[in-house]
Scaffold this motif. Structure first.
Motif, PDB file in Angstrom:
ATOM      1  N   LEU A 140       0.861  -1.176   0.000  1.00 50.43           N
ATOM      2  CA  LEU A 140       0.000   0.000   0.000  1.00 50.43           C
ATOM      3  C   LEU A 140       0.899   1.229   0.000  1.00 50.43           C
ATOM      4  CD1 LEU A 140      -2.985   1.010   0.365  1.00 50.43           C
ATOM      5  CD2 LEU A 140      -2.528   1.083   2.815  1.00 50.43           C
ATOM      6  N   LEU A 145      -3.050   5.012   0.394  1.00 49.57           N
ATOM      7  CA  LEU A 145      -3.594   5.095   1.751  1.00 49.57           C
ATOM      8  C   LEU A 145      -4.383   6.385   1.933  1.00 49.57           C
ATOM      9  CD1 LEU A 145      -3.795   4.204   4.734  1.00 49.57           C
ATOM     10  CD2 LEU A 145      -1.592   5.346   5.107  1.00 49.57           C
ATOM     11  N   LEU A 157      -9.996  -0.876   3.522  1.00 54.05           N
ATOM     12  CA  LEU A 157      -9.073  -0.779   4.647  1.00 54.05           C
ATOM     13  C   LEU A 157      -9.158  -2.012   5.540  1.00 54.05           C
ATOM     14  CD1 LEU A 157      -9.636   2.994   5.290  1.00 54.05           C
ATOM     15  CD2 LEU A 157      -7.407   1.951   4.861  1.00 54.05           C
ATOM     16  N   LEU A 201      -8.249   5.601  10.379  1.00 51.99           N
ATOM     17  CA  LEU A 201      -8.180   5.411   8.931  1.00 51.99           C
ATOM     18  C   LEU A 201      -9.572   5.314   8.324  1.00 51.99           C
ATOM     19  CD1 LEU A 201      -5.188   2.897   8.684  1.00 51.99           C
ATOM     20  CD2 LEU A 201      -5.167   5.393   8.846  1.00 51.99           C
ATOM     21  N   LEU A 229       4.280   1.016   6.582  1.00 52.19           N
ATOM     22  CA  LEU A 229       3.734   0.389   5.385  1.00 52.19           C
ATOM     23  C   LEU A 229       4.341  -0.981   5.093  1.00 52.19           C
ATOM     24  CD1 LEU A 229       3.501   3.482   2.987  1.00 52.19           C
ATOM     25  CD2 LEU A 229       1.702   2.458   4.394  1.00 52.19           C
TER      26      LEU A 229
END
Length: 339
Positions: A140, A145, A157, A201, A229
């Motif tokens: 990602l 993101l 997500l 998120l 990440l």
């Protein structure tokens, strides 16, 4: 000393399992009980802080006499400003959003704080098939993101992290910087660094304005830099999970990688008294009844009680038919946490 319930409203549902255990107010929006907390809720002056039976705040008592509460070796290693630990009961009445807590380096540079928020979950109850999520399972980019957050793509997500079914007795370490969530139908005892730092998120279906409150006041462009990440393998997930036998687990509740941050042990005293070395300790009683006995005092405990033991009490014993979780700050000789 026994600590009272310390619940308050949150943006997600839960709390009835805490009520059943502790006798607290329960749900529908009180899914956390902050135990032995010298930490305030983000943006609040006092909310989150635990009161002692005397009415004094634990935070103030520790600051007034850190040696008595924490011990000289702890103060020499970590300083006299705080406990290095926050313990919670957390009852997920709905799936928590996918979110991330900043590592120490990010918190120090952008928030002026000494701690990030590495945390861990000790599973006390779990519905059949209940899951947790942690660790990215596919590549990602930072740009992708940001797009998923901006478009509120909750499905992508959730799908982007590994999931694991959990059962009582499991311990899960969640390193700061890791995308994660707790699924519906799980009661955990959570141990964590002493901060209240979360970057959301996704937040569809939750009672929170993520656009305003989800980025620690930094804006999402900067806040999302806190997310690591790195793509996790199945083996990476397995490495942060420790299983303990249920219903009478005994021994360390978490993998050794947790030791720079906190300690959590399943303990039971069905026959012979268990002796615990002097030091700041929080004992969450999950089953049975017994007594916490120090040289100068004895405290009867039963299911749902939380006993707080300061360093000054000296070594203490736990006896009776009693079981629960012993939560402590990192040991004075623990390996250093990554900076």
């Amino acid at each position: 000393m026994l600590l009272p319930n310390n619940q308050f409203d949150h943006f997600y549902r839960g709390g009835d399992r805490i009520k059943a255990l502790r006798g607290g107010p329960g749900g529908p929006q009180r899914p956390e009980d902050w135990i032995a907390s010298a930490t305030t809720r983000a943006g609040q002056a006092l909310q989150g802080l635990s009161e002692l039976p005397s009415g004094e705040l634990l935070r103030d008592a520790v600051r007034a006499d850190p040696q008595a509460w924490l011990g000289p070796a702890h103060v020499d290693r970590y300083g006299a400003e705080g406990v290095e630990l926050l313990v919670k009961l957390l009852d997920a009445g709905q799936r928590l959003p996918v979110h991330v807590h900043p590592p120490r380096a990010f918190a120090r540079e952008h928030l002026g704080l000494a701690h990030g928020k590495t945390e861990a979950w000790l599973v006390v109850e779990a519905d059949p098939g209940a899951v947790v999520g942690l660790g990215l399972r596919r590549p990602l980019s930072r740009e992708e993101l940001g797009r998923l957050v901006a478009t509120r793509d909750s499905a992508a997500l959730v799908d982007g992290v590994h999931t694991r079914a959990v059962r009582p007795g499991d311990g899960v370490l969640v390193p700061a910087g890791t995308a994660h969530f707790i699924g519906e139908g799980i009661l955990v005892t959570e141990v964590q660094e002493p901060t209240d730092l979360s970057i959301l998120l996704e937040w569809e279906g939750f009672a929170v304005d993520g656009d305003a409150e989800g980025h620690l006041g930094l804006g999402f462009d900067l806040a999302l830099e806190a997310l690591d990440l790195t793509v996790w393998s199945d083996a990476d997930v397995d490495a942060v999970v420790r299983h303990a036998p249920w219903p009478r687990p005994v021994g360390p509740g978490l993998p050794d990688a947790a030791l720079p941050y906190f300690r959590a042990d399943w303990v039971a005293a069905p026959e012979n008294p268990l002796t615990v070395a002097a030091g700041f300790a929080v004992f969450v009683v999950l089953d049975g009844s017994g007594a916490v006995r120090a040289a100068s005092d004895s405290l009867d405990v039963r299911r749902g009680d939380v006993a707080l033991v300061p360093y000054a009490a000296g070594p203490w014993t736990l006896d009776g038919v009693v079981a629960g979780l012993l939560c402590r700050p990192p040991a004075p000789d623990a390996p250093p946490a990554p900076r």
